[in-house]
Design a protein around this motif. Structure first.
Motif, mmCIF file in Angstrom:
data_model
loop_
_atom_site.group_PDB
_atom_site.id
_atom_site.type_symbol
_atom_site.label_atom_id
_atom_site.label_comp_id
_atom_site.label_asym_id
_atom_site.label_seq_id
_atom_site.Cartn_x
_atom_site.Cartn_y
_atom_site.Cartn_z
ATOM 1 N N ARG A 70 25.656 -9.295 24.435
ATOM 2 C CA ARG A 70 24.704 -8.536 24.911
ATOM 3 C C ARG A 70 24.941 -7.142 24.990
ATOM 4 O O ARG A 70 24.234 -6.185 24.508
ATOM 5 C CB ARG A 70 24.228 -8.947 26.396
ATOM 6 C CG ARG A 70 23.626 -10.213 26.399
ATOM 7 C CD ARG A 70 22.873 -10.638 27.800
ATOM 8 N NE ARG A 70 21.804 -9.790 27.840
ATOM 9 C CZ ARG A 70 21.199 -9.572 28.963
ATOM 10 N NH1 ARG A 70 21.683 -10.440 30.189
ATOM 11 N NH2 ARG A 70 20.219 -9.044 29.306
ATOM 12 N N GLU A 185 27.929 -16.580 28.357
ATOM 13 C CA GLU A 185 27.277 -17.223 29.444
ATOM 14 C C GLU A 185 26.171 -17.952 28.783
ATOM 15 O O GLU A 185 25.763 -19.138 29.077
ATOM 16 C CB GLU A 185 26.726 -16.300 30.635
ATOM 17 C CG GLU A 185 25.965 -16.936 31.823
ATOM 18 C CD GLU A 185 25.549 -16.026 32.878
ATOM 19 O OE1 GLU A 185 25.185 -16.629 33.820
ATOM 20 O OE2 GLU A 185 25.871 -14.908 32.462
ATOM 21 N N ARG A 186 25.279 -17.328 28.078
ATOM 22 C CA ARG A 186 24.137 -17.858 27.250
ATOM 23 C C ARG A 186 24.393 -18.983 26.410
ATOM 24 O O ARG A 186 23.691 -20.207 26.478
ATOM 25 C CB ARG A 186 23.343 -16.983 26.296
ATOM 26 C CG ARG A 186 22.088 -17.575 25.738
ATOM 27 C CD ARG A 186 21.725 -16.396 24.778
ATOM 28 N NE ARG A 186 22.510 -15.609 24.114
ATOM 29 C CZ ARG A 186 21.979 -14.681 23.243
ATOM 30 N NH1 ARG A 186 20.842 -14.064 23.263
ATOM 31 N NH2 ARG A 186 23.066 -14.317 22.160
ATOM 32 N N GLN A 187 25.482 -19.123 25.799
ATOM 33 C CA GLN A 187 25.965 -20.105 24.915
ATOM 34 C C GLN A 187 26.588 -21.367 25.771
ATOM 35 O O GLN A 187 26.148 -22.271 25.539
ATOM 36 C CB GLN A 187 27.093 -19.503 23.943
ATOM 37 C CG GLN A 187 26.710 -18.487 22.864
ATOM 38 C CD GLN A 187 27.853 -17.979 22.077
ATOM 39 O OE1 GLN A 187 28.714 -17.476 22.613
ATOM 40 N NE2 GLN A 187 28.029 -18.447 20.731
ATOM 41 N N SER A 193 24.418 -26.321 30.713
ATOM 42 C CA SER A 193 23.683 -25.636 31.817
ATOM 43 C C SER A 193 23.187 -26.705 32.931
ATOM 44 O O SER A 193 22.878 -26.758 34.128
ATOM 45 C CB SER A 193 22.618 -25.098 31.429
ATOM 46 O OG SER A 193 21.534 -25.773 30.495
ATOM 47 N N ARG A 197 27.468 -23.877 35.074
ATOM 48 C CA ARG A 197 26.993 -22.521 34.428
ATOM 49 C C ARG A 197 28.196 -21.539 34.617
ATOM 50 O O ARG A 197 28.277 -20.669 35.333
ATOM 51 C CB ARG A 197 25.846 -22.062 35.309
ATOM 52 C CG ARG A 197 24.617 -22.729 35.025
ATOM 53 C CD ARG A 197 24.075 -22.772 33.885
ATOM 54 N NE ARG A 197 23.708 -21.410 33.396
ATOM 55 C CZ ARG A 197 22.375 -21.026 33.366
ATOM 56 N NH1 ARG A 197 21.496 -21.612 34.036
ATOM 57 N NH2 ARG A 197 22.183 -19.692 32.939
ATOM 58 N N ARG A 343 23.433 -18.990 16.716
ATOM 59 C CA ARG A 343 23.690 -18.707 18.115
ATOM 60 C C ARG A 343 24.676 -17.564 18.159
ATOM 61 O O ARG A 343 25.347 -17.119 17.388
ATOM 62 C CB ARG A 343 24.678 -19.601 18.737
ATOM 63 C CG ARG A 343 23.516 -21.124 19.036
ATOM 64 C CD ARG A 343 24.506 -22.010 19.685
ATOM 65 N NE ARG A 343 23.752 -23.183 19.837
ATOM 66 C CZ ARG A 343 24.165 -24.263 20.341
ATOM 67 N NH1 ARG A 343 25.490 -24.649 20.815
ATOM 68 N NH2 ARG A 343 23.567 -25.636 20.319
#
Length: 343
Positions: A70, A185-187, A193, A197, A343
């Motif tokens: 990000r 974190e998204r991956q 999840s 997390r 990803r």
């Protein structure tokens, strides 16, 4: 009677307005404090080909990291991909002019000086990244409308990325050190999840020692009880996967670390703590203390933490020992389930 405004018959000149009033009356150009363009130019096929011709392999790596993580600061990019600040700023400025990246400088607070420039993926860079992987922007998962610059989690995200940028730097300077994996974190959310997390996942190797780990980057905004309670989720993850993975708590100061350690008891989930530092090789150095620790136990290097829990079998199901032909690639594939290229 005189037709002059003052009523006199002499050849006087009209009174001049004060300088400040003249400036106020003049329409001044609006000063824009937001350095991110409100709308980036459309990128057709020809423009994309021209952009791709300007991008180097390192540029693609930068764009990929900006997509997955990000935002990265100039300092972080320098540690990961460059050697000196001037080269970092020069190349990132070119990528900005090509609309491959965007940039912003968050407010740092009164008396704190200027914050470093923060870089994010631009629409043209995302298009080039997607084209290189043979997928669409939608499949890439790029969303230019996500407000990274004003996110309440910006400082947390930058802190997590700072941790791994120092590992990148260590690996670049050390012949036998490698950051083999870094999941955002998204991956991690895409993988685990429903159970846990983590802020990030890493796989670090140095001098024939290696360890994979989940990172919990603490900024001091949550209660310590809530931080410690996260171990329940990791325990569920261990039971579901049969893989024992250490959880590393990266804390802002020694006092908070000491208070957290009082809440950490013996567990089947291996835990280690350390305080934010860039000294002594940063997070790769001898800053980690397993929990609970024996009296007089010294802090350990990240790669040596595999020896911190001799009663646990790390990185695999204890009931299914690794065969002799298991290698690092097979280990990562087992964890990531052949991570998808988008990803």
């Amino acid at each position: 009677m005189s037709d002059k405004p003052c009523g006199c018959s002499c050849t006087c000149q009209p009174a001049k307005q004060p300088a400040t009033r003249r400036a106020a009356a003049r329409k001044l150009p609006r000063f824009t404090i937001q350095p991110i363009p409100a709308a980036q130019p459309r990128l057709d096929h020809t423009a994309l080909m021209m952009l791709s011709a300007r991008l180097t392999e390192r540029d693609y790596q930068i764009l990929d990291h900006l997509h997955r993580h990000r935002v990265l600061t100039t300092h972080q990019l320098q540690r990961m991909f460059f050697t000196i600040a001037q080269a970092t700023r020069a190349r990132m400025t070119i990528l900005f002019e090509l609309n491959a990246v965007t940039r912003f400088r968050p407010w740092a607070g009164y008396g704190a000086g200027s914050a470093p420039i923060h870089w994010a993926l631009g629409k043209a860079g995302a298009a080039a990244l997607a084209a290189r992987q043979g997928i669409s922007l939608k499949e890439l998962g790029y969303n230019p409308d996500i407000p990274v610059a004003v996110s309440s989690r910006l400082n947390h995200q930058v802190g997590v990325n700072d941790f791994f940028s120092h590992l990148h730097s260590r690996a670049r300077r050390t012949p036998h050190a490698t950051l083999k994996a870094w999941l955002s974190e998204r991956q991690c959310a895409m993988q685990w999840s429903d159970l846990a997390r983590p802020d990030a996942y890493g796989f670090w190797s140095e001098n024939s020692h290696q360890i994979d780990f989940f990172l919990e980057h603490d900024t001091g905004t949550e209660t310590l009880k809530r931080v410690a309670d996260k171990l329940h989720d990791y325990r569920n993850l261990t039971e579901a996967t049969g893989i024992t993975t250490p959880v590393l708590f990266w804390l802002p100061n020694p006092t908070r670390e000491a208070n957290l350690r009082r809440l950490l008891t013996a567990s089947d989930v291996p835990v280690a703590t350390a305080v934010h530092t860039t000294d002594r090789d940063g997070p790769a150095g001898p800053v980690w203390l397993p929990a609970p620790a024996e009296a007089g136990q010294t802090r350990m290097r990240l790669a040596d933490l595999e020896q911190g829990w001799p009663h646990l079998t790390l990185g695999q199901n204890p009931e299914q020992p690794a065969s002799a032909d298991d290698n690092d690639e097979e280990f990562l594939d087992r964890i990531f389930d052949e991570e998808e290229p988008g990803r």
